[in-house]
Structure formats: structure tokens, C-alpha cells
Motif scaffolding. Structure first.
Motif, short mmCIF file in Angstrom:
data_model
loop_
_atom_site.label_atom_id
_atom_site.label_comp_id
_atom_site.label_asym_id
_atom_site.label_seq_id
_atom_site.Cartn_x
_atom_site.Cartn_y
_atom_site.Cartn_z
N ASP A 93 0.73 -1.23 -0.11
CA ASP A 93 0.12 0.00 -0.08
C ASP A 93 0.81 1.30 0.02
O ASP A 93 0.30 2.35 0.06
CB ASP A 93 -1.10 -0.10 1.16
CG ASP A 93 -0.44 0.21 2.44
OD1 ASP A 93 0.96 -0.12 2.44
OD2 ASP A 93 -0.88 0.25 3.62
N GLU A 94 2.16 1.00 0.02
CA GLU A 94 2.83 2.27 -0.21
C GLU A 94 3.92 2.47 -1.43
O GLU A 94 4.55 3.11 -1.32
CB GLU A 94 4.00 2.09 1.26
CG GLU A 94 3.30 2.51 2.63
CD GLU A 94 4.47 2.41 3.80
OE1 GLU A 94 3.93 3.37 4.44
OE2 GLU A 94 5.31 1.86 3.70
N ILE A 95 3.64 1.54 -2.24
CA ILE A 95 4.57 1.38 -3.61
C ILE A 95 4.00 2.74 -4.18
O ILE A 95 5.06 3.05 -4.72
CB ILE A 95 4.07 0.10 -4.28
CG1 ILE A 95 4.49 -1.19 -3.56
CG2 ILE A 95 4.87 0.26 -5.67
CD1 ILE A 95 4.22 -2.24 -4.17
N SER A 96 2.95 3.13 -4.11
CA SER A 96 2.78 4.36 -4.79
C SER A 96 3.57 5.61 -4.28
O SER A 96 3.67 6.64 -5.11
CB SER A 96 1.13 4.83 -4.63
OG SER A 96 1.07 5.08 -3.33
N LEU A 97 4.15 5.47 -3.22
CA LEU A 97 5.00 6.67 -2.86
C LEU A 97 6.51 6.76 -3.62
O LEU A 97 7.05 7.68 -3.59
CB LEU A 97 5.10 6.39 -1.30
CG LEU A 97 4.10 6.61 -0.32
CD1 LEU A 97 4.38 6.37 1.05
CD2 LEU A 97 3.46 8.03 -0.58
N LEU A 98 6.82 5.56 -4.19
CA LEU A 98 7.96 5.37 -4.85
C LEU A 98 7.73 5.65 -6.58
O LEU A 98 7.98 4.64 -7.30
CB LEU A 98 8.48 3.96 -4.75
CG LEU A 98 8.97 3.56 -3.35
CD1 LEU A 98 9.21 2.19 -3.14
CD2 LEU A 98 10.10 4.52 -2.81
N GLN A 99 7.13 6.74 -6.75
CA GLN A 99 7.07 7.26 -8.13
C GLN A 99 7.48 8.52 -8.45
O GLN A 99 7.68 9.43 -7.47
CB GLN A 99 5.48 7.12 -8.41
CG GLN A 99 4.98 5.66 -8.29
CD GLN A 99 3.37 5.70 -8.77
OE1 GLN A 99 2.71 6.49 -8.77
NE2 GLN A 99 2.98 4.39 -9.09
N GLY A 100 7.43 8.89 -9.65
CA GLY A 100 7.65 10.28 -10.09
C GLY A 100 8.98 10.90 -9.32
O GLY A 100 10.05 10.40 -9.47
N ASP A 101 8.95 12.20 -9.06
CA ASP A 101 10.00 12.86 -8.39
C ASP A 101 10.47 12.04 -7.41
O ASP A 101 12.03 12.22 -7.04
CB ASP A 101 9.60 14.22 -7.92
CG ASP A 101 8.88 15.41 -8.97
OD1 ASP A 101 9.35 14.92 -10.37
OD2 ASP A 101 8.58 16.30 -8.82
N ALA A 102 9.84 11.45 -6.66
CA ALA A 102 10.50 10.77 -5.60
C ALA A 102 11.43 9.60 -5.81
O ALA A 102 12.54 9.42 -5.36
CB ALA A 102 9.47 10.05 -4.43
N LEU A 103 11.15 8.86 -6.82
CA LEU A 103 11.85 7.71 -7.42
C LEU A 103 12.96 8.36 -7.92
O LEU A 103 14.06 7.90 -7.92
CB LEU A 103 11.06 6.75 -8.25
CG LEU A 103 11.79 5.79 -8.94
CD1 LEU A 103 12.18 4.69 -7.82
CD2 LEU A 103 10.60 5.02 -9.79
N GLU A 104 12.91 9.32 -8.76
CA GLU A 104 13.84 9.91 -9.31
C GLU A 104 15.22 10.40 -8.46
O GLU A 104 16.31 10.27 -8.75
CB GLU A 104 13.57 11.30 -10.23
CG GLU A 104 14.18 12.10 -11.10
CD GLU A 104 13.86 13.20 -12.02
OE1 GLU A 104 14.65 13.94 -12.34
OE2 GLU A 104 12.80 13.23 -12.22
#
Length: 248
Positions: free
Chosen positions: A206-217
Motif C-alpha cells: 500500500d506504499e508502493i505508490s510513494l515510490l513514483q515520479g520525483d520521489a523515485l527520481e
């Protein structure tokens, strides 16, 4: 003498021992290379909360070739060495009994380290009294231990697949990476698996969505700066022991 990590299981054992024995109970935390600084600080905090004396046991398990080569029985060799240190320390302090935080649920997993500790006569009161992980958390909350809901953790070497050698360099970049991920995303639980230089990040589903976009970059930039070749996010999320079945 209680072998105390930074987790809730050994914290509850230490609490019970101190309540019953007072100053005759001693907590021992092994400050070795595969223990993160965060876990060490938590262990110190736990002892402070309880009021129990804490001894830090400092040695380098990376000097142990059986551990470093990282075969499927790595944990056995780690715990065998820990047990030897605990037994020697117990003799110095005239301690008759050494205990750990192994619980009933642990017996259902592949845990070769449990057998190694048994070989040194170390007992597991939570197993002997049939405590499950959930019961431990409920009891820890009841007695006021701040770590009652702390996510389970394991040594940093558990992020390296069997057969790939454990090195200080790998342990350092794994620890730094997990710190970065937590700081950038505020996830509660994270594992950064070191797959031959590729960072595979696991968080709760349920926290995978936090690892996207600017955060993942930002995460990717930081992790490649400290030595990883590339970064992946595991779409299946975190599951304990997953590394043990990774072939490549």
C-alpha cells in the motif's frame, strides 16, 4: 542475560526480566557490522525505557569467512559466533542463564540461527510460554514499550542474496539507501536488496505508490551516487525472506 536487538520481541523479554530480577538482569546488544545504526539506537532507547543495564558487544563478523561467503546457512554461523561471545560474557558476569527473543511464529520460518543459539544453551522464553508475534505486540503495548508496533527488521546482510559475498561496502550502501528511501517517502518498512549492484526496493504494497515520479527520481540519483548501478521497485511489495528464493 538477554540478547537484545532493536525489536519488540527481545524488548518484552528484557522488560519481564527486569521486572522480576531488577539489577540482576543484563541486556546485551551485539554492535556488529550488519546491525544498522537505527537499530542500535532503538536498542539503547529500549534499555533506557526499561531501566535495564545494557552491555554493547563489539566484534566484526566480517572476519568470519563462513559468514562472509553467504551460503544458505549464513545465519547459523552468525548466531554460532554470537552465542560464543554471549557465553564468554556470561561467565565474566557470573550469569547462569542467557535468553533471546525468539517467538512461536519464528519457528515456522527458515531460521538456522535459532538452532545455533540452542547449541550454546541459549533459551527462548517466548517460545517456552507460547507467545505469538501478535500477543507480544499486544503485551508490549500494555506495559508501555514504545516499540510495540515497530516493524520487524533483520540484519543488513539479509538484503544480499545467498552466494553473493557480504562486504562492508555492500552493507554501508544498503543502510544508506534504506535511510534515503525513508527520508524521501516516509515509508515505515523498506528493504533495499543488493542484487549484484542493482538496488531492488521493497516496501509494503500500500506504499508502493510513494515510490513514483520525483520521489523515485531523487532516490535513484542518491542510490547511484553511492555505488548502485540501477534502481528497481519491486511491484509485488515487501515479503519477509523473499531474498532467500532469488536466483539472480
Amino acid at each position: 542475560m538477554i540478547a537484545l536487538s532493536g525489536g519488540v520481541d527481545s524488548a518484552l523479554v528484557a522488560y519481564a526480566a527486569f521486572q522480576k530480577l531488577g539489577v540482576s538482569a543484563i541486556a546485551v546488544t551485539a554492535d556488529y557490522k550488519t546491525l544498522s545504526k537505527e537499530e542500535l539506537e532503538t536498542a539503547k532507547q529500549i534499555c533506557s525505557e526499561i531501566g535495564i543495564q545494557q552491555i554493547l558487544l563489539d566484534y566484526d563478523e566480517l572476519q568470519n569467512e563462513e559468514f562472509v561467503k553467504n551460503s544458505s546457512d549464513r545465519c547459523f554461523h552468525c548466531r554460532l559466533e554470537l552465542g560464543d561471545h554471549l557465553v564468554n560474557l556470561a561467565k565474566k558476569h557470573d550469569v547462569e542463564l542467557i535468553v533471546d527473543g525468539t517467538n512461536l511464529d519464528d519457528l515456522g520460518e527458515y531460521r538456522p540461527g535459532i538452532e545455533a543459539l540452542k547449541n550454546n544453551g541459549i533459551r527462548s522464553p517466548l517460545v517456552e510460554t507460547n507467545f505469538t508475534k501478535n500477543e507480544i505486540r499486544v503485551t508490549a503495548k500494555l506495559v508501555g514499550l514504545s516499540v510495540y508496533d515497530k516493524p520487524s527488521n533483520s540484519c543488513l546482510a539479509s538484503r544480499i542474496p545467498w552466494g553473493q559475498r557480504v562486504t562492508n561496502e555492500k552493507l554501508t550502501r544498503i543502510e544508506l539507501s534504506e535511510t534515503f528511501v525513508k527520508q524521501i517517502t516516509n515509508v515505515r518498512q523498506v528493504r533495499v536488496r543488493d542484487l549484484n549492484g542493482i538496488a531492488k526496493i521493497e516496501v509494503e504494497k500500500d506504499e508502493i505508490s510513494l515510490l513514483q515520479g520525483d520521489a523515485l527520481e531523487e532516490i535513484t540519483k542518491k542510490l547511484t551516487l553511492i555505488g548502485f548501478q540501477s534502481v528497481k521497485v519491486d511491484p509485488d511489495g515487501y515479503r519477509p525472506g523473499k531474498i532467500n528464493v532469488i536466483a539472480d
